[in-house]
Design a protein around this motif. Structure first.
Motif, PDB file in Angstrom:
ATOM      1  N   LEU A   9     -76.940 -42.770  10.119  1.00 56.91           N
ATOM      2  CA  LEU A   9     -75.713 -42.691   9.327  1.00 56.91           C
ATOM      3  C   LEU A   9     -74.828 -41.595   9.889  1.00 56.91           C
ATOM      4  CD1 LEU A   9     -74.024 -43.378   6.801  1.00 56.91           C
ATOM      5  CD2 LEU A   9     -75.428 -41.706   5.546  1.00 56.91           C
ATOM      6  N   VAL A  10     -73.577 -41.923  10.146  1.00 60.48           N
ATOM      7  CA  VAL A  10     -72.649 -40.958  10.721  1.00 60.48           C
ATOM      8  C   VAL A  10     -71.278 -41.172  10.091  1.00 60.48           C
ATOM      9  CG1 VAL A  10     -72.055 -42.462  12.667  1.00 60.48           C
ATOM     10  CG2 VAL A  10     -71.820 -39.981  12.906  1.00 60.48           C
ATOM     11  N   GLN A  11     -70.499 -40.119  10.009  1.00 64.74           N
ATOM     12  CA  GLN A  11     -69.136 -40.246   9.485  1.00 64.74           C
ATOM     13  C   GLN A  11     -68.210 -40.812  10.553  1.00 64.74           C
ATOM     14  OE1 GLN A  11     -68.120 -36.306   7.986  1.00 64.74           O
ATOM     15  NE2 GLN A  11     -68.606 -36.967   5.906  1.00 64.74           N
ATOM     16  N   ALA A  12     -67.159 -41.429  10.104  1.00 64.87           N
ATOM     17  CA  ALA A  12     -66.155 -41.943  11.033  1.00 64.87           C
ATOM     18  C   ALA A  12     -65.682 -40.823  11.951  1.00 64.87           C
ATOM     19  CB  ALA A  12     -64.988 -42.540  10.265  1.00 64.87           C
ATOM     20  N   GLY A  13     -65.550 -41.147  13.227  1.00 60.16           N
ATOM     21  CA  GLY A  13     -65.182 -40.158  14.222  1.00 60.16           C
ATOM     22  C   GLY A  13     -66.367 -39.503  14.898  1.00 60.16           C
ATOM     23  N   GLY A  14     -67.545 -39.721  14.353  1.00 60.90           N
ATOM     24  CA  GLY A  14     -68.744 -39.120  14.915  1.00 60.90           C
ATOM     25  C   GLY A  14     -69.301 -39.900  16.086  1.00 60.90           C
ATOM     26  N   SER A  15     -70.461 -39.440  16.568  1.00 51.84           N
ATOM     27  CA  SER A  15     -71.087 -40.033  17.745  1.00 51.84           C
ATOM     28  C   SER A  15     -72.562 -40.296  17.503  1.00 51.84           C
ATOM     29  CB  SER A  15     -70.954 -39.086  18.946  1.00 51.84           C
ATOM     30  OG  SER A  15     -69.604 -38.872  19.284  1.00 51.84           O
ATOM     31  N   LEU A  16     -73.060 -41.272  18.211  1.00 55.34           N
ATOM     32  CA  LEU A  16     -74.490 -41.555  18.257  1.00 55.34           C
ATOM     33  C   LEU A  16     -74.832 -42.003  19.661  1.00 55.34           C
ATOM     34  CD1 LEU A  16     -75.156 -43.637  14.987  1.00 55.34           C
ATOM     35  CD2 LEU A  16     -76.006 -41.336  15.462  1.00 55.34           C
ATOM     36  N   ARG A  17     -76.062 -41.735  20.065  1.00 60.18           N
ATOM     37  CA  ARG A  17     -76.545 -42.278  21.323  1.00 60.18           C
ATOM     38  C   ARG A  17     -77.763 -43.146  21.034  1.00 60.18           C
ATOM     39  NH1 ARG A  17     -78.952 -39.503  26.837  1.00 60.18           N
ATOM     40  NH2 ARG A  17     -80.762 -39.186  25.487  1.00 60.18           N
ATOM     41  N   LEU A  18     -77.636 -44.403  21.341  1.00 62.63           N
ATOM     42  CA  LEU A  18     -78.751 -45.331  21.184  1.00 62.63           C
ATOM     43  C   LEU A  18     -79.556 -45.377  22.474  1.00 62.63           C
ATOM     44  CD1 LEU A  18     -76.982 -48.328  19.394  1.00 62.63           C
ATOM     45  CD2 LEU A  18     -77.921 -46.229  18.407  1.00 62.63           C
ATOM     46  N   SER A  19     -80.859 -45.527  22.310  1.00 60.83           N
ATOM     47  CA  SER A  19     -81.752 -45.662  23.449  1.00 60.83           C
ATOM     48  C   SER A  19     -82.494 -46.985  23.361  1.00 60.83           C
ATOM     49  CB  SER A  19     -82.764 -44.517  23.487  1.00 60.83           C
ATOM     50  OG  SER A  19     -82.124 -43.269  23.641  1.00 60.83           O
TER      51      SER A  19
END
Length: 121
Positions: A11-21
């Motif tokens: 879960l992340v706020q709009a504008g945030g980042s995630l890295r999927l592996s």
């Protein structure tokens, strides 16, 4: 037999980042072209990005261009999807898929179980 396992969702706020592996086992991921797909609630699965075996060719859907980056580390048997400037419409289950081919393809025989990405507004 190639097996794929996604991780990195959340879960992340709009504008945030995630890295999927997308980690592979049972085979050498470097022999495969790899793609990321996503499926939002009530919608069909769509291809988001893919990377050729050598990483020389990459593809992104228009909505991901400039925000997502696909990469691979064949030494780690892993493909990544860096997602920046996330939007609520990016909310979906993200899947990685692979095919033993040099370039990206339309269909893939090997799939992971998916990882949930939720972007709050």
């Amino acid at each position: 037999q190639l097996q794929l396992a996604e991780s990195g969702g959340g879960l992340v706020q709009a504008g945030g980042s995630l890295r999927l592996s997308c980690a592979a086992s049972g085979a050498t991921l470097g022999d495969y072209a790899v793609a990321w797909f996503r499926q939002a609630p009530g919608k069909g699965r769509e291809g988001v990005s893919c990377i050729s075996r050598s990483a020389g060719v990459t593809y992104y859907i228009d909505s991901a261009k400039g925000r997502f980056t696909i990469s691979r580390d064949n030494a780690k048997n892993t493909v990544y999807l860096q997602m920046n400037s996330l939007k609520p419409e990016d909310t979906a289950v993200y899947y990685c898929a692979a095919i033993k081919a040099f370039n990206c393809q339309l269909t893939y025989p090997y799939w992971g179980q998916g990882t949930q990405v939720t972007v709050s507004s």
